[in-house]
Motif scaffolding. Structure first.
Motif, mmCIF file in Angstrom:
data_model
loop_
_atom_site.group_PDB
_atom_site.id
_atom_site.type_symbol
_atom_site.label_atom_id
_atom_site.label_comp_id
_atom_site.label_asym_id
_atom_site.label_seq_id
_atom_site.Cartn_x
_atom_site.Cartn_y
_atom_site.Cartn_z
ATOM 1 N N GLY A 13 31.856 3.770 41.219
ATOM 2 C CA GLY A 13 32.458 4.316 42.443
ATOM 3 C C GLY A 13 31.571 4.017 43.642
ATOM 4 N N GLU A 44 33.191 -0.945 40.850
ATOM 5 C CA GLU A 44 34.330 -0.380 41.602
ATOM 6 C C GLU A 44 35.621 -0.769 40.900
ATOM 7 O OE1 GLU A 44 35.730 1.550 43.555
ATOM 8 O OE2 GLU A 44 34.083 2.440 44.643
ATOM 9 N N MET A 157 25.229 16.682 36.707
ATOM 10 C CA MET A 157 24.466 17.128 37.883
ATOM 11 C C MET A 157 24.760 18.573 38.293
ATOM 12 S SD MET A 157 23.965 15.137 41.469
ATOM 13 C CE MET A 157 25.211 15.824 42.556
ATOM 14 N N SER A 240 31.281 16.961 50.930
ATOM 15 C CA SER A 240 29.850 16.702 51.034
ATOM 16 C C SER A 240 29.535 15.407 50.294
ATOM 17 C CB SER A 240 29.062 17.860 50.426
ATOM 18 O OG SER A 240 29.619 18.239 49.188
HETATM 19 P P1 NDP Z 1 33.041 10.650 46.533
HETATM 20 O O1 NDP Z 1 32.069 9.520 46.520
HETATM 21 O O2 NDP Z 1 32.997 11.597 47.661
HETATM 22 O O3 NDP Z 1 32.924 11.494 45.193
HETATM 23 C C1 NDP Z 1 32.849 10.874 43.934
HETATM 24 C C2 NDP Z 1 32.874 11.902 42.848
HETATM 25 O O4 NDP Z 1 31.738 12.742 42.953
HETATM 26 C C3 NDP Z 1 34.087 12.807 42.895
HETATM 27 O O5 NDP Z 1 34.554 12.943 41.577
HETATM 28 C C4 NDP Z 1 33.536 14.117 43.372
HETATM 29 O O6 NDP Z 1 34.230 15.181 42.740
HETATM 30 C C5 NDP Z 1 32.151 14.081 42.799
HETATM 31 N N1 NDP Z 1 31.230 15.016 43.409
HETATM 32 C C6 NDP Z 1 30.229 15.637 42.749
HETATM 33 N N2 NDP Z 1 29.553 16.443 43.539
HETATM 34 C C7 NDP Z 1 30.123 16.360 44.735
HETATM 35 C C8 NDP Z 1 29.862 16.987 45.967
HETATM 36 N N3 NDP Z 1 28.922 17.850 46.147
HETATM 37 N N4 NDP Z 1 30.624 16.666 47.003
HETATM 38 C C9 NDP Z 1 31.611 15.787 46.871
HETATM 39 N N5 NDP Z 1 31.904 15.171 45.723
HETATM 40 C C10 NDP Z 1 31.178 15.458 44.670
HETATM 41 O O7 NDP Z 1 34.505 10.118 46.375
HETATM 42 P P2 NDP Z 1 35.245 8.899 47.068
HETATM 43 O O8 NDP Z 1 36.681 9.134 46.818
HETATM 44 O O9 NDP Z 1 34.712 8.640 48.427
HETATM 45 O O10 NDP Z 1 34.758 7.692 46.188
HETATM 46 C C11 NDP Z 1 35.042 7.540 44.838
HETATM 47 C C12 NDP Z 1 34.976 6.066 44.541
HETATM 48 O O11 NDP Z 1 35.108 5.928 43.160
HETATM 49 C C13 NDP Z 1 36.102 5.272 45.197
HETATM 50 O O12 NDP Z 1 35.515 4.169 45.874
HETATM 51 C C14 NDP Z 1 36.950 4.813 44.012
HETATM 52 O O13 NDP Z 1 37.474 3.527 44.206
HETATM 53 C C15 NDP Z 1 35.928 4.826 42.918
HETATM 54 N N6 NDP Z 1 36.404 4.976 41.566
HETATM 55 C C16 NDP Z 1 35.781 4.211 40.655
HETATM 56 C C17 NDP Z 1 36.119 4.270 39.353
HETATM 57 C C18 NDP Z 1 35.403 3.381 38.409
HETATM 58 O O14 NDP Z 1 34.392 2.825 38.784
HETATM 59 N N7 NDP Z 1 35.887 3.240 37.203
HETATM 60 C C19 NDP Z 1 37.158 5.182 38.875
HETATM 61 C C20 NDP Z 1 37.727 5.991 39.905
HETATM 62 C C21 NDP Z 1 37.344 5.889 41.204
HETATM 63 P P3 NDP Z 1 35.257 16.148 43.529
HETATM 64 O O15 NDP Z 1 35.727 15.415 44.755
HETATM 65 O O16 NDP Z 1 36.347 16.411 42.535
HETATM 66 O O17 NDP Z 1 34.436 17.337 43.813
#
Ligand code: NDP
Length: 330
Positions: A13, A44, A157, A240
């Motif tokens: 991600g 990604e 975490m 966050s």
């Molecule tokens: P973020 O980078 O903001 O968050 C990623 C993950 O971290 C979410 O599951 C989120 O859970 C979790 N998380 C843990 N602690 C926290 C915290 N304190 N605050 C916010 N999030 C937290 O998400 P984005 O949507 O910006 O980015 C996710 C990326 O992952 C995208 O680029 C997507 O394309 C990619 N992705 C990759 C996959 C893979 O590599 N196989 C599969 C799916 C997605 P939550 O929001 O539920 O709290």
């Protein structure tokens, strides 16, 4: 002295919000120190690859001396090839109308194959930190799909909750945050987590001697930590990310460099039955690390009736999550 071999670090991600706050700090040396080169292996999904290209351009433009190479890919086998630390950040966020069970199943589809790919491709010393939520159970799924890798190499975490709790206690006591130590987060990284003020210390004294407002400790303190994520979304319009990335750095650094004598870090690790927690759950405990990759759950802490009840509730939630994903656990 000859330059050290680079450590390969995988971030999944990588084009997401947390990835954007995390990669630059890893590349700058914040994770392993100022003389340890790193290779970033960035995973990604296809829709994220374009944004990831932009992130890589920015990494290039930082000219980090420690950044030996960057690999970007959608292929799990490439992403985890030779990696020593896998930071599993990418996951599917909960959407409106989604039940907890749905979320767990959707993410199981991500974390099961990732566990298998780590087992098949990673370096023999690989360690894994799961950040993507629900992180405890996602970690359990990945770990269960990689039986070849010792169970003590898997972490989820809870450190962001610890850091949030330390900051709240420091503000209440009117001391610098570094004065607060021994802060354990018990259980699930969710609203049921238990930030433990009764075993915490402020300048070496029991936190409950310094902060005598029990109503606050059992009320606002807990709810502020538990609901901090929602408060940040409300204020910032986005979840966050920088503080989550910072906590991921703190978590890995605690394992890599070791915790201070007498102190601990909060990490969700495999339970061996400590404190009566069912064996095999990925459970948030106070963890002491030796700086060589070894760790132990800190034993002998006591819990009053209030804490015992909180820990029971969060344990029950994790047992329920494990039941929900039973089909995904080989
Ligand atoms: P973020 O980078 O903001 O968050 C990623 C993950 O971290 C979410 O599951 C989120 O859970 C979790 N998380 C843990 N602690 C926290 C915290 N304190 N605050 C916010 N999030 C937290 O998400 P984005 O949507 O910006 O980015 C996710 C990326 O992952 C995208 O680029 C997507 O394309 C990619 N992705 C990759 C996959 C893979 O590599 N196989 C599969 C799916 C997605 P939550 O929001 O539920 O709290």
């Amino acid at each position: 002295m000859a330059a050290k071999n680079p450590i390969h670090v995988t971030v999944t991600g990588a084009a997401g919000q947390i990835g954007y706050a995390l990669l630059f700090r890893i590349a700058s040396g914040a994770l392993f120190g100022p003389d340890q080169p790193v290779v970033l292996r960035l995973l990604e999904i296809e829709p994220g690859m374009k944004a990831l290209e932009g992130v890589v351009m920015e990494l290039d433009d930082c000219a980090f001396p420690l950044l030996a190479d960057i690999e970007t890919t959608t292929d799990l086998n490439v992403a985890f090839n030779g990696t020593s630390w896998a930071l599993l950040v990418g996951s599917i966020p909960r959407k409106a109308g989604m039940e907890r069970g749905d979320l767990l199943t959707v993410n199981g589809g991500i974390f099961g194959p990732q566990g298998q790919a780590i087992a098949n491709n990673a370096a023999s010393n690989v360690r894994v930190l799961v950040v993507g939520n629900p992180c405890n159970t996602n970690c359990l799924i990945a770990r269960s799909n990689a039986p070849e890798i010792p169970a003590d190499r898997w972490f989820a975490m809870t450190r962001l909750d610890e850091n949030r709790a330390k900051s709240q206690l420091a503000q209440k006591a009117g001391v610098p945050v570094a004065s607060v130590t021994n802060l354990a987060i018990w259980g699930n990284h969710s609203a049921t987590q238990f930030p433990d003020s009764t075993n915490a210390r402020i300048d070496g004294r029991p936190a409950t001697e310094v902060i005598t407002d029990t109503e606050w400790l059992q009320g606002d303190f807990l709810t502020t930590v538990q609901k901090r994520g929602a408060a940040i979304i409300e204020a910032r319009g986005l979840s966050s990310a920088a503080s989550a990335a910072n906590a991921a750095i703190d978590s890995v650094a605690a394992v890599h460099h070791g915790t201070a004598p007498g102190d601990w870090t909060s990490l969700a690790v495999v339970s061996h039955g400590e404190y009566g927690v069912p064996e095999g759950l990925q459970f948030g405990f106070p963890v002491a690390t030796d700086g060589k990759g070894g760790w132990t759950v800190v034993e002998g802490l006591t819990h009053d009736e209030f804490a015992t009840e909180r820990i029971r509730i969060t344990t029950e939630e994790l047992v329920g999550e494990r039941d929900d994903v039973a089909d995904l656990l080989p």
